[in-house]
Design a protein around this motif. Sequence first.
Motif, PDB file in Angstrom:
ATOM      1  N   PRO A   8       0.834  -1.213   0.000  1.00  0.00           N
ATOM      2  CA  PRO A   8       0.000   0.000   0.000  1.00  0.00           C
ATOM      3  C   PRO A   8       0.872   1.268   0.000  1.00  0.00           C
ATOM      4  N   SER A   9       0.501   2.214  -0.851  1.00  0.00           N
ATOM      5  CA  SER A   9       1.228   3.487  -0.919  1.00  0.00           C
ATOM      6  C   SER A   9       0.633   4.443   0.093  1.00  0.00           C
ATOM      7  N   ILE A  10       1.482   4.958   0.998  1.00  0.00           N
ATOM      8  CA  ILE A  10       0.939   5.804   2.058  1.00  0.00           C
ATOM      9  C   ILE A  10       0.534   7.190   1.561  1.00  0.00           C
ATOM     10  N   LEU A  11       0.766   7.431   0.276  1.00  0.00           N
ATOM     11  CA  LEU A  11       0.316   8.698  -0.297  1.00  0.00           C
ATOM     12  C   LEU A  11      -1.200   8.883  -0.127  1.00  0.00           C
ATOM     13  N   SER A  12      -1.935   7.781  -0.088  1.00  0.00           N
ATOM     14  CA  SER A  12      -3.388   7.885   0.078  1.00  0.00           C
ATOM     15  C   SER A  12      -3.830   7.631   1.512  1.00  0.00           C
ATOM     16  N   PHE A  35       6.537   4.044   0.227  1.00  0.00           N
ATOM     17  CA  PHE A  35       6.734   5.371   0.821  1.00  0.00           C
ATOM     18  C   PHE A  35       7.141   6.356  -0.279  1.00  0.00           C
ATOM     19  N   ASP A  36       6.192   7.173  -0.728  1.00  0.00           N
ATOM     20  CA  ASP A  36       6.404   8.045  -1.888  1.00  0.00           C
ATOM     21  C   ASP A  36       6.999   9.392  -1.496  1.00  0.00           C
ATOM     22  N   VAL A  37       8.192   9.664  -2.009  1.00  0.00           N
ATOM     23  CA  VAL A  37       8.913  10.896  -1.667  1.00  0.00           C
ATOM     24  C   VAL A  37       8.942  11.806  -2.890  1.00  0.00           C
ATOM     25  N   VAL A  67      11.001   2.681  -0.120  1.00  0.00           N
ATOM     26  CA  VAL A  67      11.047   4.133  -0.364  1.00  0.00           C
ATOM     27  C   VAL A  67      11.196   4.405  -1.857  1.00  0.00           C
ATOM     28  N   HIS A  68      10.233   5.121  -2.405  1.00  0.00           N
ATOM     29  CA  HIS A  68      10.232   5.477  -3.826  1.00  0.00           C
ATOM     30  C   HIS A  68      10.606   6.957  -3.936  1.00  0.00           C
ATOM     31  N   LEU A  69      11.852   7.215  -4.354  1.00  0.00           N
ATOM     32  CA  LEU A  69      12.340   8.594  -4.441  1.00  0.00           C
ATOM     33  C   LEU A  69      11.952   9.216  -5.776  1.00  0.00           C
ATOM     34  N   ASN A 142       2.130   8.404 -14.683  1.00  0.00           N
ATOM     35  CA  ASN A 142       3.237   9.356 -14.557  1.00  0.00           C
ATOM     36  C   ASN A 142       3.383   9.728 -13.097  1.00  0.00           C
ATOM     37  N   PRO A 143       4.631   9.750 -12.586  1.00  0.00           N
ATOM     38  CA  PRO A 143       4.803   9.946 -11.152  1.00  0.00           C
ATOM     39  C   PRO A 143       4.347  11.332 -10.708  1.00  0.00           C
ATOM     40  N   GLY A 144       3.812  11.396  -9.505  1.00  0.00           N
ATOM     41  CA  GLY A 144       3.431  12.699  -8.947  1.00  0.00           C
ATOM     42  C   GLY A 144       2.143  12.682  -8.151  1.00  0.00           C
ATOM     43  N   PHE A 145       1.214  11.820  -8.525  1.00  0.00           N
ATOM     44  CA  PHE A 145      -0.086  11.869  -7.856  1.00  0.00           C
ATOM     45  C   PHE A 145      -0.698  10.480  -7.698  1.00  0.00           C
ATOM     46  N   ALA A 146      -1.464  10.333  -6.646  1.00  0.00           N
ATOM     47  CA  ALA A 146      -2.249   9.113  -6.446  1.00  0.00           C
ATOM     48  C   ALA A 146      -3.526   9.213  -7.281  1.00  0.00           C
ATOM     49  N   GLY A 147      -4.185   8.092  -7.452  1.00  0.00           N
ATOM     50  CA  GLY A 147      -5.521   8.087  -8.044  1.00  0.00           C
ATOM     51  C   GLY A 147      -5.582   8.282  -9.546  1.00  0.00           C
ATOM     52  N   GLN A 148      -4.477   8.048 -10.269  1.00  0.00           N
ATOM     53  CA  GLN A 148      -4.509   8.182 -11.731  1.00  0.00           C
ATOM     54  C   GLN A 148      -4.859   6.842 -12.379  1.00  0.00           C
ATOM     55  N   VAL A 176       5.073  -2.919  -9.670  1.00  0.00           N
ATOM     56  CA  VAL A 176       4.323  -2.024 -10.553  1.00  0.00           C
ATOM     57  C   VAL A 176       3.559  -1.034  -9.676  1.00  0.00           C
ATOM     58  N   ASP A 177       3.546   0.239 -10.128  1.00  0.00           N
ATOM     59  CA  ASP A 177       3.042   1.333  -9.281  1.00  0.00           C
ATOM     60  C   ASP A 177       2.181   2.295 -10.089  1.00  0.00           C
ATOM     61  N   GLY A 178       0.910   2.403  -9.677  1.00  0.00           N
ATOM     62  CA  GLY A 178       0.032   3.414 -10.248  1.00  0.00           C
ATOM     63  C   GLY A 178      -1.233   2.840 -10.854  1.00  0.00           C
ATOM     64  N   GLY A 179      -2.358   3.226 -10.296  1.00  0.00           N
ATOM     65  CA  GLY A 179      -3.645   2.831 -10.863  1.00  0.00           C
ATOM     66  C   GLY A 179      -3.985   1.359 -10.726  1.00  0.00           C
ATOM     67  N   ILE A 180      -3.324   0.668  -9.793  1.00  0.00           N
ATOM     68  CA  ILE A 180      -3.641  -0.764  -9.610  1.00  0.00           C
ATOM     69  C   ILE A 180      -4.876  -0.903  -8.727  1.00  0.00           C
ATOM     70  N   ALA A 198      -0.462  -0.235  -4.305  1.00  0.00           N
ATOM     71  CA  ALA A 198      -1.835   0.257  -4.478  1.00  0.00           C
ATOM     72  C   ALA A 198      -2.092   1.274  -3.381  1.00  0.00           C
ATOM     73  N   GLY A 199      -2.376   2.501  -3.801  1.00  0.00           N
ATOM     74  CA  GLY A 199      -2.644   3.568  -2.845  1.00  0.00           C
ATOM     75  C   GLY A 199      -4.121   3.741  -2.653  1.00  0.00           C
ATOM     76  N   SER A 200      -4.760   4.423  -3.605  1.00  0.00           N
ATOM     77  CA  SER A 200      -6.169   4.733  -3.438  1.00  0.00           C
ATOM     78  C   SER A 200      -7.046   3.483  -3.369  1.00  0.00           C
ATOM     79  N   ALA A 201      -6.682   2.430  -4.118  1.00  0.00           N
ATOM     80  CA  ALA A 201      -7.542   1.229  -4.114  1.00  0.00           C
ATOM     81  C   ALA A 201      -7.632   0.612  -2.715  1.00  0.00           C
TER      82      ALA A 201
HETATM   83  C1  DX5 Z   1       2.613   8.068  -7.938  1.00  0.00           C
HETATM   84  C2  DX5 Z   1       3.105   7.232  -6.778  1.00  0.00           C
HETATM   85  C3  DX5 Z   1       2.248   6.078  -6.465  1.00  0.00           C
HETATM   86  C4  DX5 Z   1       0.841   6.417  -6.095  1.00  0.00           C
HETATM   87  C5  DX5 Z   1      -0.027   5.220  -6.308  1.00  0.00           C
HETATM   88  O1  DX5 Z   1       3.584   8.987  -8.258  1.00  0.00           O
HETATM   89  O2  DX5 Z   1       4.405   6.761  -7.034  1.00  0.00           O
HETATM   90  O3  DX5 Z   1       2.843   5.226  -5.497  1.00  0.00           O
HETATM   91  O4  DX5 Z   1       0.716   6.855  -4.774  1.00  0.00           O
HETATM   92  O5  DX5 Z   1      -1.325   5.585  -6.032  1.00  0.00           O
HETATM   93  P1  DX5 Z   1      -2.546   4.862  -6.765  1.00  0.00           P
HETATM   94  O6  DX5 Z   1      -2.481   3.430  -6.376  1.00  0.00           O
HETATM   95  O7  DX5 Z   1      -3.721   5.573  -6.200  1.00  0.00           O
HETATM   96  O8  DX5 Z   1      -2.369   5.078  -8.231  1.00  0.00           O
END
Ligand code: DX5
Length: 222
Positions: A8-12, A35-37, A67-69, A142-148, A176-180, A198-201
């Motif tokens: 789980p991505s703590i961004l969400s 851990f999204d930095v 940690v994802h820099l 594309n990196p930067g935001f959750a929920g894409q 794999v990271d993003g939209g899962i 998986a963040g938002s999911a």
């Molecule tokens: C996006 C981040 C992801 C993101 C995933 O830049 O690297 O880790 O938080 O979020 P979801 O699962 O909501 O796409």
Amino acid sequence: MKDYKIAPSILSADFANLGKDVSDVVEAGADFIHFDVMDNHYVPNLTIGPLVCEALRNYGIKSIIDVHLMISPVDEIIPDFARAGANYITFHPEASKHVDRTIKLIKDNGCMPGIVLNPATNVSVLEYCLDQIDMVLLMSVNPGFAGQKFIESTYEKIIEVKEMIDAVNPKIRLEVDGGINLDNIGKVAECGANTFVAGSAIFNSDNYKKTISQMREIISKA
Ligand code: DX5
Ligand code: ZN
């Protein structure tokens, strides 16, 4: 049985109650904490740093922290994250002037290095460093935001990188990271990934345990 990990991505997560929320997701069955930095420079968003990682350790979080820099430059902060309790440290090759040096720096600090490929980044960047890393992280947004929304061309890339990994060292994790979500995680696993961010999911679901169990059930059939 494949060695699948759900991260789980703590961004969400709920940042006002981060310790509790992360501990809830661990209790619910999370394997890694992703851990999204972000630095508002390499990517448009700004998030969290080593202090927060250390705070989670002090709160009692014992899971693997991945940690994802998404920052540039990369190197300066690596020792700080190692001291703060990071396990994997992944970075984007575009963000480091000397990729091989950054990999060695992560190892010298006692952490496991990984390379992150953006949706349009060619897999060829892995050719001369795959034997030195513990993880490849494929961005499916594309990196930067959750929920894409998950970018469909990632499936082909997972298959391609899985072949490269198997030829060099099958122990390298393919994340794999993003939209899962529950609809696509099965196909992501079928293509060859074994680590699923998986963040938002997860954090936007009513029941973390149920969502993680459903994800595990789906990937176990892949
Ligand atoms: C996006 C981040 C992801 C993101 C995933 O830049 O690297 O880790 O938080 O979020 P979801 O699962 O909501 O796409
Ligand atoms: Zn991430």
